[in-house]
Design an enzyme around this catalytic site. Structure first.
Site, PDB file in Angstrom:
ATOM      1  N   HIS A  37       0.768  -1.180   0.131  1.00 35.23           N
ATOM      2  CA  HIS A  37      -0.133   0.063   0.059  1.00 35.23           C
ATOM      3  C   HIS A  37       0.943   1.408  -0.124  1.00 35.23           C
ATOM      4  CE1 HIS A  37      -2.706  -2.880   2.226  1.00 35.23           C
ATOM      5  NE2 HIS A  37      -3.624  -2.366   1.151  1.00 35.23           N
ATOM      6  N   GLN A 153      -9.296  -7.629 -10.225  1.00 35.42           N
ATOM      7  CA  GLN A 153      -9.673  -6.583  -9.706  1.00 35.42           C
ATOM      8  C   GLN A 153      -9.619  -5.242 -10.614  1.00 35.42           C
ATOM      9  OE1 GLN A 153     -10.398  -5.154  -5.363  1.00 35.42           O
ATOM     10  NE2 GLN A 153      -8.546  -3.905  -5.947  1.00 35.42           N
TER      11      GLN A 153
HETATM   12  O1  PAF Z   1      -8.200  -3.654  -3.109  1.00 38.11           O
HETATM   13  C1  PAF Z   1      -8.977  -3.427  -2.017  1.00 38.11           C
HETATM   14  O2  PAF Z   1      -8.210  -3.189  -0.878  1.00 38.11           O
HETATM   15  C2  PAF Z   1     -10.264  -3.134  -2.163  1.00 38.11           C
HETATM   16  O3  PAF Z   1     -10.897  -4.018  -2.969  1.00 38.11           O
HETATM   17  C3  PAF Z   1     -10.654  -1.604  -2.667  1.00 38.11           C
HETATM   18  C4  PAF Z   1     -10.270  -1.342  -4.056  1.00 38.11           C
HETATM   19  C5  PAF Z   1     -10.163  -0.767  -1.775  1.00 38.11           C
HETATM   20  C6  PAF Z   1     -12.385  -1.746  -2.423  1.00 38.11           C
HETATM   21  O4  PAF Z   1     -12.922  -1.736  -1.289  1.00 38.11           O
END
Ligand code: PAF
Length: 279
Positions: A37, A153
């Protein structure tokens, strides 16, 4: 670093910043932040005038109640890490703030959502799309950053942005790995020492398969990965798929695509781990 928990308050601030000519970068997260992150935040801070992050454990993207209940929550540490990494604004809404009414919005992603995570986690991508669209409406970013670890995703979000015609640039960032190769994930903190050790077999299998695939068919390469991972009694393979990197459809022969990606989901006790590698 400014922290907001109300939609109208953060929106007012963002409108002000945009009026002053700032461009906005956005990193949506569910918290329990790790170096993966933080690398998104750092990239975002390099590319944009203002870096906004969100921390919201989105209940509607969990298809398993226990997974939602056990999802790690470390807000105080997260805020400190974001501040240190150069984040300017954090949005930390409550569930009521994001979903004042029952959510009924349905998106369709065609074949992108019928495979892998879409197949094994029904409703998951609709939940992701709903929250990401809401967050985009709130933050109104120019650039939004997502990790390649969540490969499917990423494809879903690119498709969402096309469907809703938003002028948001989606920036795909490389997967960060621990020294032993394990893909960084908030869920890794839930593993016991023994299971954490077993988890290294997942990336090992993927890296070894790069060599194996030179002389083997798609089916045999998949079989190698399944066997390598299943050899560890702690690990249960949910799926191993070798797919076209753009359509995400499984390929049968290497000549079916110029860009193949191997994607895996593994159950390690009560923790589900995913990883992928672009061949
Ligand atoms: O990847 C993630 O942490 C989640 O799927 C996101 C994109 C923040 C959506 O809740």
């Amino acid at each position: 670093m400014q922290v907001f928990d109300k939609i109208t308050a953060i929106q007012t601030r963002i409108v002000e910043l945009k009026k002053e000519g700032n461009n906005i970068g956005f990193v949506p997260t569910m918290g329990a932040l790790h170096d993966g992150h933080i690398s998104l935040i750092e990239q975002c801070a390099i590319d944009n005038d203002i870096t906004v992050a969100s921390i919201f454990v989105n209940p509607i993207q969990f298809n398993n109640k226990n997974d939602l209940k056990n999802y790690p929550r470390t807000l105080d540490e997260d805020l400190k890490k974001l501040d240190d990494a150069g984040c300017d604004i954090v949005f930390v809404p409550s569930v009521e703030e994001m979903y004042p009414e029952e959510e009924t919005q349905k998106y369709s992603f065609g074949a992108l959502e019928t495979v892998m995570e879409g197949k094994f986690r029904p409703g998951h991508f609709n939940g992701v799309a709903v929250v990401v669209k809401k967050l985009f409406d709130i933050v109104m970013p120019d650039n939004a950053y997502f990790g390649k670890k969540d490969f499917q995703q990423l494809a879903i979000i690119k498709s969402l942005v096309k469907q809703i015609n938003y002028n948001i640039n989606i920036v795909a960032c490389e997967t960060k790995r621990e020294d032993d190769g394990l893909a960084m994930s908030s869920r890794n903190t839930l593993l016991s020492n023994e299971r954490r050790l077993s988890a290294t077999k997942i990336s090992e299998a993927l890296f070894k398969s790069v060599e194996i695939k030179q002389n083997k068919s798609v089916t045999d390469t998949k079989e190698f990965i399944v066997n390598y991972i299943s050899d560890d009694a702690n690990l249960e393979v949910e799926y191993v798929e070798i797919v076209d990197s753009n359509t995400l459809q499984p390929i049968e022969n290497w000549i079916d695509t110029d860009e193949a990606t191997v994607c895996v989901a593994i159950i390690n006790g009560n923790v589900r781990l995913i990883d992928n590698l672009q061949y």
